[in-house]
Design a protein around this motif. Structure first.
Motif, PDB file in Angstrom:
ATOM      1  N   ASN A 114       0.831  -1.206   0.000  1.00 19.95           N
ATOM      2  CA  ASN A 114       0.000   0.000   0.000  1.00 19.95           C
ATOM      3  C   ASN A 114       0.867   1.257   0.000  1.00 19.95           C
ATOM      4  O   ASN A 114       0.545   2.247  -0.669  1.00 19.95           O
ATOM      5  N   THR A 115       1.960   1.205   0.747  1.00 15.72           N
ATOM      6  CA  THR A 115       2.876   2.339   0.780  1.00 15.72           C
ATOM      7  C   THR A 115       3.517   2.547  -0.587  1.00 15.72           C
ATOM      8  O   THR A 115       3.657   3.685  -1.056  1.00 15.72           O
ATOM      9  N   LEU A 119       3.372   5.785  -3.143  1.00 15.33           N
ATOM     10  CA  LEU A 119       4.571   6.409  -3.691  1.00 15.33           C
ATOM     11  C   LEU A 119       4.468   6.561  -5.201  1.00 15.33           C
ATOM     12  O   LEU A 119       4.766   7.632  -5.756  1.00 15.33           O
ATOM     13  N   GLU A 120       4.028   5.505  -5.890  1.00 13.05           N
ATOM     14  CA  GLU A 120       3.919   5.562  -7.348  1.00 13.05           C
ATOM     15  C   GLU A 120       2.896   6.621  -7.769  1.00 13.05           C
ATOM     16  O   GLU A 120       3.120   7.364  -8.736  1.00 13.05           O
ATOM     17  N   ARG A 121       1.776   6.692  -7.047  1.00 15.96           N
ATOM     18  CA  ARG A 121       0.769   7.697  -7.374  1.00 15.96           C
ATOM     19  C   ARG A 121       1.310   9.111  -7.141  1.00 15.96           C
ATOM     20  O   ARG A 121       1.023  10.031  -7.918  1.00 15.96           O
ATOM     21  N   GLY A 126      -0.274  14.494 -11.451  1.00 21.85           N
ATOM     22  CA  GLY A 126      -0.306  15.558 -12.457  1.00 21.85           C
ATOM     23  C   GLY A 126       0.115  15.123 -13.841  1.00 21.85           C
ATOM     24  O   GLY A 126       0.023  15.905 -14.793  1.00 21.85           O
ATOM     25  N   PHE A 127       0.592  13.884 -13.996  1.00 24.20           N
ATOM     26  CA  PHE A 127       0.992  13.366 -15.296  1.00 24.20           C
ATOM     27  C   PHE A 127      -0.215  12.759 -16.010  1.00 24.20           C
ATOM     28  O   PHE A 127      -1.028  12.083 -15.386  1.00 24.20           O
ATOM     29  N   THR A 128      -0.302  12.972 -17.306  1.00 27.75           N
ATOM     30  CA  THR A 128      -1.336  12.284 -18.078  1.00 27.75           C
ATOM     31  C   THR A 128      -0.916  10.837 -18.285  1.00 27.75           C
ATOM     32  O   THR A 128       0.249  10.473 -18.066  1.00 27.75           O
ATOM     33  N   ARG A 129      -1.853  10.013 -18.721  1.00 29.35           N
ATOM     34  CA  ARG A 129      -1.531   8.605 -18.971  1.00 29.35           C
ATOM     35  C   ARG A 129      -0.453   8.488 -20.049  1.00 29.35           C
ATOM     36  O   ARG A 129       0.474   7.679 -19.927  1.00 29.35           O
TER      37      ARG A 129
END
Length: 204
Positions: A114-115, A119-121, A126-129
């Motif tokens: 979960n941590t 972190l990845e999120r 603010g980045f697009t796919r």
């Protein structure tokens, strides 16, 4: 950052190192209380947890984290002393040791995952796919560029030595087969295992 367009030299290595250091600091802050775990410890726990139904060997960890054999061996040994991982033999070669999580590590693995997700999120906030996909492909290309220099090995030798022979005969222990030069071998993204391919497919 607009000044980048006017810079005579772009230095991605410095920016990547800065991000790496910040990620390490982040992991150290969010480590479970009293665990005495570093960021790399939690990365290994996460990797082993996600592949808990498979046989995982030291080389897989070297490949996943792009670290040398000596570094992986040292970190895993320390984690073994702390009671987070254990090594056991496999039926097809008693000299090869697979690495698994202990009950102590399994109890916090979900929290670590979960941590890691948070972190990845945060990193991609603010980045697009399309930007996320482009960046991941850019990182892979940078890895290939570095490996193409031939200065840091390819990892192919270790990958081959860990593969079980199709006839069921004993496979040669990768650590013995590569003792003279294993410290120079790191990840080759062009020869990575299906685990890396699965990770890439998830982004497409």
């Amino acid at each position: 950052m607009d000044d980048l367009e006017h810079s005579e030299y772009l230095r991605p290595s410095l920016e990547i190192r800065a991000v790496h250091n910040l990620i390490s600091r982040y992991w150290n802050v969010v480590a479970p209380p009293n665990s005495m775990m570093s960021g790399v410890n939690m990365s290994i726990i996460l990797f082993l947890y996600e592949h808990r139904d498979e046989d995982v060997f030291q080389y897989d960890i070297e490949q996943e984290l792009s670290i040398t054999r000596s570094t992986a061996s040292r970190v895993i040994s320390l984690m073994e002393k702390k009671g987070y991982v254990e090594r056991s033999s496999v039926p097809w070669d008693a000299r090869v040791r697979k690495i698994t999580l202990t009950g102590k590590a399994s109890a916090i693995a979900e929290e670590v995952r979960n941590t890691a997700d948070r972190l990845e999120r945060t990193l991609f906030d603010g980045f697009t796919r399309d930007e996320q996909l482009w960046m991941m492909r850019a990182f892979e290309r940078m890895q290939r560029n570095l490996l193409s220099t031939g200065l840091i090995g390819t990892g192919k030798e270790l990958e081959d030595s860990l593969r079980e022979p199709p006839d069921g005969s004993q496979a040669c222990d990768s650590e013995e087969r590569t003792a003279s030069n294993a410290d120079e071998i790191t990840t080759d993204t062009t020869n990575t295992s299906n685990r890396r391919n699965e990770k890439g497919d998830a982004l497409r």
